[in-house]
Structures are given as C-alpha cells and as structure tokens.
Design an enzyme around this catalytic site. Structure first.
Site, mmCIF file in Angstrom:
data_model
loop_
_atom_site.group_PDB
_atom_site.id
_atom_site.type_symbol
_atom_site.label_atom_id
_atom_site.label_comp_id
_atom_site.label_asym_id
_atom_site.label_seq_id
_atom_site.Cartn_x
_atom_site.Cartn_y
_atom_site.Cartn_z
ATOM 1 C CG ASP A 85 -2.088 -1.262 1.225
ATOM 2 O OD1 ASP A 85 -2.363 -1.531 -0.009
ATOM 3 O OD2 ASP A 85 -2.568 -1.592 2.020
ATOM 4 N NE ARG A 134 -3.855 2.223 -4.471
ATOM 5 C CZ ARG A 134 -4.164 1.939 -3.164
ATOM 6 N NH1 ARG A 134 -3.415 0.770 -2.672
ATOM 7 N NH2 ARG A 134 -5.091 2.287 -2.558
HETATM 8 C C1 S3P Z 1 -4.940 -5.897 3.262
HETATM 9 C C2 S3P Z 1 -3.989 -6.786 2.306
HETATM 10 C C3 S3P Z 1 -3.582 -5.952 1.178
HETATM 11 C C4 S3P Z 1 -3.776 -4.533 1.016
HETATM 12 C C5 S3P Z 1 -5.002 -3.812 1.598
HETATM 13 C C6 S3P Z 1 -5.396 -4.371 2.931
HETATM 14 C C7 S3P Z 1 -5.580 -6.618 4.515
HETATM 15 O O1 S3P Z 1 -4.278 -6.582 0.087
HETATM 16 O O2 S3P Z 1 -3.491 -3.997 0.061
HETATM 17 O O3 S3P Z 1 -5.259 -2.606 1.724
HETATM 18 O O4 S3P Z 1 -6.232 -6.048 5.309
HETATM 19 O O5 S3P Z 1 -5.590 -7.807 4.532
HETATM 20 P P1 S3P Z 1 -3.652 -7.773 -0.459
HETATM 21 O O6 S3P Z 1 -3.197 -8.750 0.529
HETATM 22 O O7 S3P Z 1 -4.793 -8.473 -1.412
HETATM 23 O O8 S3P Z 1 -2.644 -7.255 -1.436
#
Ligand code: S3P
Length: 429
Positions: free
Chosen positions: A314, A345
């Site tokens: 992120d 992104r």
């Molecule tokens: C998150 C996992 C991430 C992240 C998202 C929050 C989570 O996504 O980008 O903002 O809380 O498990 P991914 O694990 O699918 O990459």
C-alpha cells in the site's frame, strides 16, 4: 480541489488513527464471538464503517459511541450471522468483501455482496475459487462483485496462493474455522500481513505457521476479546516520507503498529538513507508497536523485488515519490498486484507524477524512476477516488516548488478522514 502548498519543515509529535486492517478484523471476529468484545482505538474511516454496517446488517450489534474511544461488539456466535433482506454493501472496502466472503461461506443461508464502482471492478475469483473448493456456492459477476454466497458445511483444503494476498489468505483461514475437520492450509508465495492469524489466536483458535504454510483448525466458538488497535503504519507512511524529504524536519509518530509484515516501507526508506529510529517498543493487541522518530536526510535510489512487495504494497505509490527525489535510478518489479487495487496504481502513480516532471517509466509489473534530488515542480493530481493517490498528491505538494492541487482529495476519508488536518498541524510554511 484541495491545494497543498510547499512547506519548509514538519515538526511535532502525532498519533495516526488505528490500523485499518486490524480494525476490519476486530469488527468481523467480534461479530462471530460468543458475547461482547471491546475495541479501543478503532480506525474510523469510510472503509471500517462499511464493516461496522455490514456486521450490523448480518445481526451483530456494534455500539459506536462517537464521544468515546470504546466500541462494543455483541457477537452472534460462530454460525449466527443471518441474511439481511437486501445485499450487504461493502462500499470501497476490498478487505471487507474478501474477508467476509470467507466467513459467509460457512454460514447457513444465501448472502449477496455489493460494492462501489471501484470495488466492483476488482477481481473476486481469487477468493471464489478456493471457497468453492471448500464446498461453498459462490457466484461472481464475470469475476467481480456483486457476489452471491450460499454457505454451508465446508471441507478443509490445502491451497497454494497464486498471488501473495493477505486478503485471499484471510478469506480461506476464516472459512477454515467452519471446516468439518482440520487443518485448512494456505501456502504463501511471499509473506503477507499476518493480522488475521494473530487475532484468531487471541480469540482462542489453533493457528500454526511453519515456513510459508499457515494452518488453521476448525473452532466451536470464538472467545470475546478486548483489543487496543495500534496506529496504522500505512497512515504513518506519508508522514515518514514527508519528514524524511523536507530539510529541517523532525517528527515523532507515537504508538504505530510495526508488525514486520507491514513495515517494508520503513526498511526501504532506511535503505535509501532515511534517518528513522524506533523506540518505546511494546506489544499492543498482540501486535508489535513502537514510537517512530524521523529526521530529514538525503535519499539514494534502491530496487524492490517481488519478495518485498507485499510488505509495502500500500506504500508503493509513496515509494515512487521517494524514488523521484532520490539520487539515482530506483525500481519496483513483481508488483502487478498494484493494478488490482482501488485504482490501477501503476497507472495512477505514473499519471500523478509524470506531469510534474518525474521521469517514471511504467512496466507491466512495476515502474522505474530516474530520481533528481530536488523539489518537484508541482501541478495537479487526480486521485481517481483512490485514498492512497490523494495522499501521494499531498506529499508531492509539500515537497514541490509550486504546490499541488488534488482533485477528489476527500478520497482520503476511505482510510484516514483527518489526514489533511493532521498534516496541517505539523507543517511550517
Ligand atoms: C489488506 C491486504 C492488502 C492491502 C489492503 C489491506 C488486508 O491486500 O493492499 O489494503 O487488510 O488484508 P492484498 O493482501 O490483497 O494485497
């Protein structure tokens, strides 16, 4: 349009809101527990309010007293969620949609999940496939939301994640609670954030991790819990970057979650020459927490590969900004997942930075930036409704010559409604 003018320093002591990933999980697990769970420091944002509304619609009680930091969730028991009259609206929250799918897969009844335009364009077969393999009936709309889930008895699986995603991992682990036997096993290609595992253990569930395999055993019930949510590293990250860049800055961020699966950006900044120190280390809510001090310094280029990507997924838009003003050529590869976020992104970062004079080249799975150690020119950043791009625009603005106008700056409210006022409280212009 919000205008962020150049600043001459950032100084002070601040706290950022409670971690969004942990807040979603606390509300979801609280809804499944037997009795009343207490959550302090929940990160209140559009995303976490979607989760509060969703679990309410499914039968749990969430007492959100605006004057108090304490939130009480009265759970309905592990199999007690009931289908509401209409669809459950996940808003912009991918974490909510993925995690709750794993939970609903084990609930008797038929549930429909919808989301906003951005969420409805994000891939959902990645959760539907393994959950179907476990025995749930899930229909997607051409691979996207709306989803319909008919839950019921589930079988354990051993699943090798095709993409390193904590959301997919968590959906499967949560479904594993409802399996007829254990363990349900998820194999990760790269380590991803482990908040689900930590919180399940705190609620009394058997979870183990050996190498890159995570196993969960079925549960009869979840114990209600009391949790303090630490500060969100992803909300701290724009401040860390800003204070690293603007000469004369000195900023302390208190009570930030420094779970090793989340602080890839801190490690990358340090590798680039940032002066960051962690102190007052403790454990809060089963998570490592620390105060972070950052003092401005000059940055040099670095490279990021696939193994590191999930640890700062992120923060990669902010990494592009760091790279733009670091000496040398930086790059990130193995980050095709960026294209499946709230916006694409890779595209939105390039669109934001290139018009300001940043020499950024797009790859299918990342980008390369030729850094110049000087303030950016400034200009206009279109957030496209993406909170992380709006925050990137703000940091670009304060380290620019002419300032940055941010289109749809309110998007920050998805994760961090008080972002601009907290930023204003530490800058000198
Ligand atoms: C998150 C996992 C991430 C992240 C998202 C929050 C989570 O996504 O980008 O903002 O809380 O498990 P991914 O694990 O699918 O990459």
């Amino acid at each position: 349009m919000t205008f962020v003018a150049p600043v001459t320093s950032l100084r002070g002591d601040i706290r950022v809101p409670g971690d969004k990933s942990i807040s979603h999980r606390a509300l979801l697990l609280g809804a499944l527990a037997d009795g009343v769970s207490e959550i302090r420091g929940l990160g209140r944002s559009a995303d976490t309010m979607s989760t509060a509304d969703a679990v309410r619609a499914l039968g749990a009680t969430v007492e959100l007293d605006l004057d108090s930091d304490l939130i009480r969730v009265t759970g309905v028991g592990l199999r007690g969620l009931t289908p509401p009259a209409g669809p459950v609206d996940c808003g912009n929250a991918g974490t909510l949609m993925r995690l709750i799918s794993g939970i609903l897969a084990g609930q008797p009844g038929r549930f429909e999940l919808i989301g906003d335009e951005s969420l409805s364009s994000r891939p959902q077969e990645r959760i539907a496939l393994p959950l179907r393999e476990m025995g749930a009936q899930i229909e997607t709309t051409d691979g996207h939301a709306p989803l319909t889930i008919t839950g019921g008895p589930l079988q354990p699986i051993r699943y090798e994640l095709p993409v390193a995603s904590a959301q997919v991992k968590s959906a499967i682990l949560l479904a594993g609670l409802f399996a007829e036997e254990g363990p349900t096993i998820v194999v990760e290609p790269e380590a991803t954030r482990d908040h689900t595992e930590r919180m399940l253990r705190a609620a009394g569930v058997r979870v183990s991790k050996v190498g890159n395999e995570i196993s969960v055993w079925p549960a009869q019930s979840l114990k209600p819990f009391s949790i303090d949510v630490p500060g969100d590293f992803s909300s701290a990250a724009p401040f860390l970057l800003a204070a690293s860049l603007v000469p004369g800055s000195e900023l302390r961020l208190h009570g930030v979650d420094v779970n090793p699966t989340r602080i890839g950006f801190l490690n990358v900044l340090e590798r680039m020459g940032a002066r960051i120190s962690l102190y007052n280390r403790t454990v809060v809510g089963g998570e490592p927490v620390a105060d972070i001090e950052v003092v401005a310094s000059e940055l040099v280029a670095t490279q990021i590969d696939a193994s590191e990507v999930p640890l700062l997924v992120d923060e990669l838009p902010l990494f592009a900004m760091a790279a733009a003003v670091a000496r040398g050529t930086s790059s990130v590869r193995g980050a095709e997942e960026l294209r499946a976020k709230e916006t694409d992104r890779i595209d939105t970062v390039v669109q934001a930075l290139r018009p300001m004079g940043v020499r950024i080249t797009e790859f299918p799975d990342g980008f390369k930036v030729l850094g110049v150690p000087a303030r950016l020119r400034g200009g206009v950043v279109r957030s496209a409704g993406d909170h992380r791009i709006a925050m990137l625009g703000a940091i670009a603005g304060l380290y620019s010559k002419e300032g940055v106008r941010i289109e749809d700056a309110e998007a920050v409210g998805v994760s961090f409604p008080g972002f601009f006022s907290l930023l204003d409280s530490v800058v000198t212009r």
